[in-house]
Write a protein that holds these residues in place. Sequence first.
Motif, mmCIF file in Angstrom:
data_model
loop_
_atom_site.group_PDB
_atom_site.id
_atom_site.type_symbol
_atom_site.label_atom_id
_atom_site.label_comp_id
_atom_site.label_asym_id
_atom_site.label_seq_id
_atom_site.Cartn_x
_atom_site.Cartn_y
_atom_site.Cartn_z
ATOM 1 N N ASN A 81 3.747 1.582 -1.120
ATOM 2 C CA ASN A 81 4.458 1.678 -2.392
ATOM 3 C C ASN A 81 3.503 1.768 -3.582
ATOM 4 O O ASN A 81 3.937 1.656 -4.732
ATOM 5 C CB ASN A 81 5.386 0.485 -2.554
ATOM 6 N N HIS A 82 2.206 1.933 -3.299
ATOM 7 C CA HIS A 82 1.170 2.109 -4.326
ATOM 8 C C HIS A 82 1.031 0.897 -5.255
ATOM 9 O O HIS A 82 0.569 1.036 -6.392
ATOM 10 C CB HIS A 82 1.434 3.373 -5.151
ATOM 11 N N VAL A 132 1.346 -0.581 -10.387
ATOM 12 C CA VAL A 132 1.315 0.573 -9.504
ATOM 13 C C VAL A 132 0.137 1.460 -9.855
ATOM 14 O O VAL A 132 -0.045 1.880 -11.010
ATOM 15 C CB VAL A 132 2.632 1.376 -9.617
ATOM 16 N N THR A 189 0.823 -1.206 0.000
ATOM 17 C CA THR A 189 0.000 0.000 0.000
ATOM 18 C C THR A 189 0.856 1.255 0.000
ATOM 19 O O THR A 189 0.618 2.186 -0.775
ATOM 20 C CB THR A 189 -0.936 0.007 1.217
ATOM 21 N N VAL A 221 -0.881 -2.200 -6.421
ATOM 22 C CA VAL A 221 -2.268 -2.667 -6.312
ATOM 23 C C VAL A 221 -2.459 -4.080 -6.857
ATOM 24 O O VAL A 221 -3.549 -4.657 -6.758
ATOM 25 C CB VAL A 221 -3.227 -1.706 -7.032
#
Length: 294
Positions: A187-188, A292, A185, A190
């Motif tokens: 580090n974005h 990301v 999360t 998904v």
Amino acid sequence: MSLGLVSLAACLSSSSAGDDAGTQASGDDSASPAPTSTATSPTGTGTTGNPPPGEAGATSGTAVPLLPDPNGYLGPSSNSVGIQGAWYAFGDDLGTNGAPPGVCETKGMHPTSACSTITFPPPASASDAGDGGLTSTFTQSTPGTMCLSGTAAKVLASDYSNMFGIGIGLDFNNSGGAKLPYDATANHVVGFSFSVSGIPTGASVRVELPIPATDTSGDAWSLTASADGAYTVDLSTATGDLHGLKPAFTPTGTQPAFDATKIESIQFQIPTNTAAAITVPKLCVSNFQAIVGP
């Protein structure tokens, strides 16, 4: 997955990581399984994989390649999402030092001939550093294509815990042999995408994302790949997400919630059964990428 199916790590030099069994690649910083529902359908290219990106729950974002070095290691400077660790093999015939014997022999008390075996990558071997440690590497014929060969044993006396099969994995936050949680999360990240080839006829690959809360039971959230093809897995357990993670077993209300801030690794496992052993000539995972989001 049962008690023997926890996320698996191995020794690097003289230190061992975690409570798991496997052979682990080493690198600059040294670093370090249960039925699910299946998420596969024909793609637009005619291969079999996840539903097309436009379908429910499809992850969208920027793809960040996660390419290991020739030894199978991803250093902190190799990617922009903070993943650091090594590819490794694991199996019920490998101990926490990355070499035989494993829980199949030591806990299940089964003869070695009845246990799973891995012929590639090679098991950890004695280090020449003089400290009595074990080291191993995960070489690739094609950079970034990680392959596994061996046999997943036929389960005897329903002992799935100690005869869980074979697989390969990648730790996300392991420096110096300590398997730590990775915060996707922050580090974005998904989701992840990858391609799988060489799935044996009649078998499947369980793609697991262990977190500390599932280590004891081994009931990691997962997605099942039932045929060769390209896959995307969302870091989501939302109902209706065709790319999402599913409970390890039929939901009982006891499996810990998935936590994307504490992912330890991703693992690709050939699970066992009571009918027959499964020969794995060459199972490969390639094109591994982090997705990301905003």
